[in-house]
Structures are given as C-alpha cells and as structure tokens.
Scaffold this motif. Sequence first.
Motif, PDB file in Angstrom:
ATOM      1  N   ASP A  26       0.929  -1.211  -0.119  1.00 30.42           N
ATOM      2  CA  ASP A  26       0.037   0.038  -0.006  1.00 30.42           C
ATOM      3  C   ASP A  26       0.930   1.288  -0.215  1.00 30.42           C
ATOM      4  OD1 ASP A  26      -2.153  -1.687   0.141  1.00 30.42           O
ATOM      5  OD2 ASP A  26      -2.589  -1.101   2.372  1.00 30.42           O
ATOM      6  N   LEU A  27       1.950   1.415   0.608  1.00 36.12           N
ATOM      7  CA  LEU A  27       2.630   2.384   0.680  1.00 36.12           C
ATOM      8  C   LEU A  27       3.684   2.691  -0.501  1.00 36.12           C
ATOM      9  CD1 LEU A  27       3.336   2.303   4.783  1.00 36.12           C
ATOM     10  CD2 LEU A  27       1.728   3.639   3.652  1.00 36.12           C
ATOM     11  N   ARG A  28       3.922   3.927  -0.369  1.00 35.50           N
ATOM     12  CA  ARG A  28       4.958   4.350  -1.595  1.00 35.50           C
ATOM     13  C   ARG A  28       6.520   4.543  -1.002  1.00 35.50           C
ATOM     14  NH1 ARG A  28       3.422   1.348  -3.975  1.00 35.50           N
ATOM     15  NH2 ARG A  28       0.969   1.539  -3.996  1.00 35.50           N
ATOM     16  N   PRO A  29       7.332   4.879  -1.695  1.00 33.63           N
ATOM     17  CA  PRO A  29       8.731   5.218  -1.043  1.00 33.63           C
ATOM     18  C   PRO A  29       8.722   6.591  -0.107  1.00 33.63           C
ATOM     19  CG  PRO A  29       8.948   4.283  -3.289  1.00 33.63           C
ATOM     20  CD  PRO A  29       7.494   4.463  -3.081  1.00 33.63           C
ATOM     21  N   ILE A  30       7.859   7.474  -0.733  1.00 34.09           N
ATOM     22  CA  ILE A  30       7.713   8.791   0.125  1.00 34.09           C
ATOM     23  C   ILE A  30       7.085   8.491   1.478  1.00 34.09           C
ATOM     24  CG2 ILE A  30       5.724   9.575  -0.915  1.00 34.09           C
ATOM     25  CD1 ILE A  30       8.698  11.840   0.467  1.00 34.09           C
ATOM     26  N   HIS A  31       5.979   7.698   1.644  1.00 38.36           N
ATOM     27  CA  HIS A  31       5.502   7.174   2.931  1.00 38.36           C
ATOM     28  C   HIS A  31       6.540   6.745   3.676  1.00 38.36           C
ATOM     29  CE1 HIS A  31       1.655   7.103   0.742  1.00 38.36           C
ATOM     30  NE2 HIS A  31       0.977   7.307   1.760  1.00 38.36           N
ATOM     31  N   LEU A  32       7.454   5.760   3.449  1.00 40.07           N
ATOM     32  CA  LEU A  32       8.508   5.174   4.276  1.00 40.07           C
ATOM     33  C   LEU A  32       9.526   6.143   4.605  1.00 40.07           C
ATOM     34  CD1 LEU A  32       8.652   1.602   2.439  1.00 40.07           C
ATOM     35  CD2 LEU A  32       7.237   2.129   4.122  1.00 40.07           C
ATOM     36  N   LYS A  33       9.599   7.021   3.695  1.00 37.97           N
ATOM     37  CA  LYS A  33      10.760   7.998   3.836  1.00 37.97           C
ATOM     38  C   LYS A  33      10.363   8.933   5.130  1.00 37.97           C
ATOM     39  CE  LYS A  33      13.723  11.771   1.734  1.00 37.97           C
ATOM     40  NZ  LYS A  33      14.007  12.430   0.404  1.00 37.97           N
ATOM     41  N   ILE A  34       9.254   9.576   5.003  1.00 46.67           N
ATOM     42  CA  ILE A  34       8.292  10.321   5.845  1.00 46.67           C
ATOM     43  C   ILE A  34       8.335   9.662   7.284  1.00 46.67           C
ATOM     44  CG2 ILE A  34       6.401  11.535   6.627  1.00 46.67           C
ATOM     45  CD1 ILE A  34       6.365  12.568   3.511  1.00 46.67           C
ATOM     46  N   LEU A  35       7.686   8.256   7.199  1.00 47.59           N
ATOM     47  CA  LEU A  35       7.750   7.424   8.422  1.00 47.59           C
ATOM     48  C   LEU A  35       8.987   7.242   9.110  1.00 47.59           C
ATOM     49  CD1 LEU A  35       6.006   5.774  10.448  1.00 47.59           C
ATOM     50  CD2 LEU A  35       6.384   3.798   8.939  1.00 47.59           C
ATOM     51  N   LYS A  36      10.163   7.048   8.475  1.00 48.84           N
ATOM     52  CA  LYS A  36      11.368   6.767   9.100  1.00 48.84           C
ATOM     53  C   LYS A  36      11.914   7.942   9.588  1.00 48.84           C
ATOM     54  CE  LYS A  36      15.923   4.888   8.445  1.00 48.84           C
ATOM     55  NZ  LYS A  36      16.681   4.112   7.475  1.00 48.84           N
ATOM     56  N   PHE A  37      11.587   9.104   9.142  1.00 42.36           N
ATOM     57  CA  PHE A  37      11.870  10.493   9.534  1.00 42.36           C
ATOM     58  C   PHE A  37      11.213  10.542  10.961  1.00 42.36           C
ATOM     59  CE2 PHE A  37      10.535  14.561  10.358  1.00 42.36           C
ATOM     60  CZ  PHE A  37      11.705  15.301  10.643  1.00 42.36           C
ATOM     61  N   TYR A  38      10.078  10.630  11.021  1.00 42.17           N
ATOM     62  CA  TYR A  38       9.158  10.586  12.027  1.00 42.17           C
ATOM     63  C   TYR A  38       9.462   9.582  13.394  1.00 42.17           C
ATOM     64  CZ  TYR A  38       6.637  14.742  10.423  1.00 42.17           C
ATOM     65  OH  TYR A  38       6.286  15.939  10.034  1.00 42.17           O
ATOM     66  N   SER A  62      13.351  24.793   4.969  1.00 44.08           N
ATOM     67  CA  SER A  62      12.745  25.748   4.073  1.00 44.08           C
ATOM     68  C   SER A  62      13.196  25.785   2.606  1.00 44.08           C
ATOM     69  CB  SER A  62      13.257  27.283   4.517  1.00 44.08           C
ATOM     70  OG  SER A  62      14.560  27.235   4.696  1.00 44.08           O
ATOM     71  N   ASP A  63      14.205  24.937   2.512  1.00 40.18           N
ATOM     72  CA  ASP A  63      14.649  24.698   0.801  1.00 40.18           C
ATOM     73  C   ASP A  63      14.288  23.454   0.539  1.00 40.18           C
ATOM     74  OD1 ASP A  63      16.469  23.185   2.336  1.00 40.18           O
ATOM     75  OD2 ASP A  63      18.303  24.253   1.702  1.00 40.18           O
ATOM     76  N   GLY A  64      13.720  22.651   1.169  1.00 42.88           N
ATOM     77  CA  GLY A  64      13.173  21.328   0.715  1.00 42.88           C
ATOM     78  C   GLY A  64      14.066  20.075   0.553  1.00 42.88           C
ATOM     79  N   GLN A  65      15.365  20.412   1.258  1.00 42.50           N
ATOM     80  CA  GLN A  65      16.161  19.215   1.129  1.00 42.50           C
ATOM     81  C   GLN A  65      15.763  18.072   2.098  1.00 42.50           C
ATOM     82  OE1 GLN A  65      19.856  20.378   3.438  1.00 42.50           O
ATOM     83  NE2 GLN A  65      18.877  21.152   4.963  1.00 42.50           N
ATOM     84  N   TYR A  66      14.947  18.080   2.814  1.00 39.13           N
ATOM     85  CA  TYR A  66      14.808  16.854   3.417  1.00 39.13           C
ATOM     86  C   TYR A  66      13.593  15.815   2.602  1.00 39.13           C
ATOM     87  CZ  TYR A  66      16.295  19.406   7.478  1.00 39.13           C
ATOM     88  OH  TYR A  66      17.230  20.099   8.310  1.00 39.13           O
ATOM     89  N   PHE A  67      12.649  16.661   2.331  1.00 40.66           N
ATOM     90  CA  PHE A  67      11.636  15.810   1.549  1.00 40.66           C
ATOM     91  C   PHE A  67      11.282  16.864   0.367  1.00 40.66           C
ATOM     92  CE2 PHE A  67      10.481  15.213   5.988  1.00 40.66           C
ATOM     93  CZ  PHE A  67      10.695  13.888   5.828  1.00 40.66           C
ATOM     94  N   PRO A  68      12.124  16.664  -0.904  1.00 42.44           N
ATOM     95  CA  PRO A  68      11.930  17.379  -2.082  1.00 42.44           C
ATOM     96  C   PRO A  68      10.687  17.053  -2.804  1.00 42.44           C
ATOM     97  CG  PRO A  68      13.757  15.935  -2.161  1.00 42.44           C
ATOM     98  CD  PRO A  68      13.375  15.956  -0.878  1.00 42.44           C
ATOM     99  N   GLU A  69      10.358  15.685  -2.749  1.00 41.74           N
ATOM    100  CA  GLU A  69       8.861  15.286  -3.399  1.00 41.74           C
ATOM    101  C   GLU A  69       7.953  15.822  -2.927  1.00 41.74           C
ATOM    102  OE1 GLU A  69      11.106  13.633  -1.253  1.00 41.74           O
ATOM    103  OE2 GLU A  69      11.665  11.677  -1.955  1.00 41.74           O
ATOM    104  N   VAL A  70       7.733  16.465  -1.829  1.00 44.54           N
ATOM    105  CA  VAL A  70       6.620  17.090  -1.149  1.00 44.54           C
ATOM    106  C   VAL A  70       6.937  18.785  -0.818  1.00 44.54           C
ATOM    107  CG1 VAL A  70       5.384  15.097  -0.474  1.00 44.54           C
ATOM    108  CG2 VAL A  70       7.099  16.310   1.421  1.00 44.54           C
ATOM    109  N   HIS A  71       8.148  19.102  -1.382  1.00 43.30           N
ATOM    110  CA  HIS A  71       8.342  20.623  -1.060  1.00 43.30           C
ATOM    111  C   HIS A  71       7.455  21.469  -1.687  1.00 43.30           C
ATOM    112  CE1 HIS A  71      10.702  23.912   0.111  1.00 43.30           C
ATOM    113  NE2 HIS A  71      10.495  24.446  -0.973  1.00 43.30           N
TER     114      HIS A  71
END
Length: 131
Positions: A26-38, A62-71
């Motif tokens: 169900d989850l996409r790579p961005i979901h996993l990236k954000i979950l791992k961050f949190y 502020s420059d989207g370096q953490y999650f450029p996919e959703v910046h």
Amino acid sequence: NAVLNTALHNDQEDDTTLFFMQLIDDLRPIHLKILKFYADPVAWRRDQGLGPIKGGNTFVDSDGQYFPEVHNKPEYFKVILTDLAAKGLLSEGQEPYFPGEISFSLRSLATPMGIEFLQFISNPLRDDSGK
C-alpha cells in the motif's frame, strides 16, 4: 528485507506479518521515507549527513532538502501523514509539520506499530553501525 526478517524472526503473529506485507504493497517510498523520519528525526538527519541540530527542539526545511518530493506541496504532505496515521503508524491528533512552512519537531511521532513495521522492512543483515 521483509521476507528475510520473517524467516529469521518468526516471533511475530501471522496476522501482524500479513498486515505488514499489505502495508508494503500500500505504501509508496515517500511514505516510508517520512515514516522513518518521524520515527527518529535525529537519527534520520544523521543518516542523511545533515548533522546535529544546534539549539532547540525543532528545525525548518525551508529549501526542501529533507523531502523534495513534497516541498511546496503541503496538501500532498498532509495526505501522506493522514495515510500513515490512519494505518496506525503515526500518532493521531498530531499537528503535521509542513515542509517549508513550519518547523519539524525532533521528537518521535511514530507509534510502536510504526517502529515495529520499520524494523520489519529493515535489512536484517545490517548491524547497528550501518554496515
């Protein structure tokens, strides 16, 4: 990784294993990236080579370096957080931190099940030093 973890550590209930396998689908790579961050923002920053936070319990992307996919896409970021919370992986009722708009907290927002899921999908052959 999940299949190898299941074979090596067959201490999870079958229902949990099936649930986690469904999450992988169900989850996409961005979901996993954000979950791992949190799950551990400090370790995530370290793993990304961003170094420690100086002063305070928050930081700003502020420059989207953490999650450029959703910046600059706060609505998309909020949908991802809602998905993770609905699946029981992030604490519900938490005010989401939108990239570029507000600062990120350094405390974990992942639930115990979120942490368990991340362990389930992690590389079982990798030791704690990252090797």
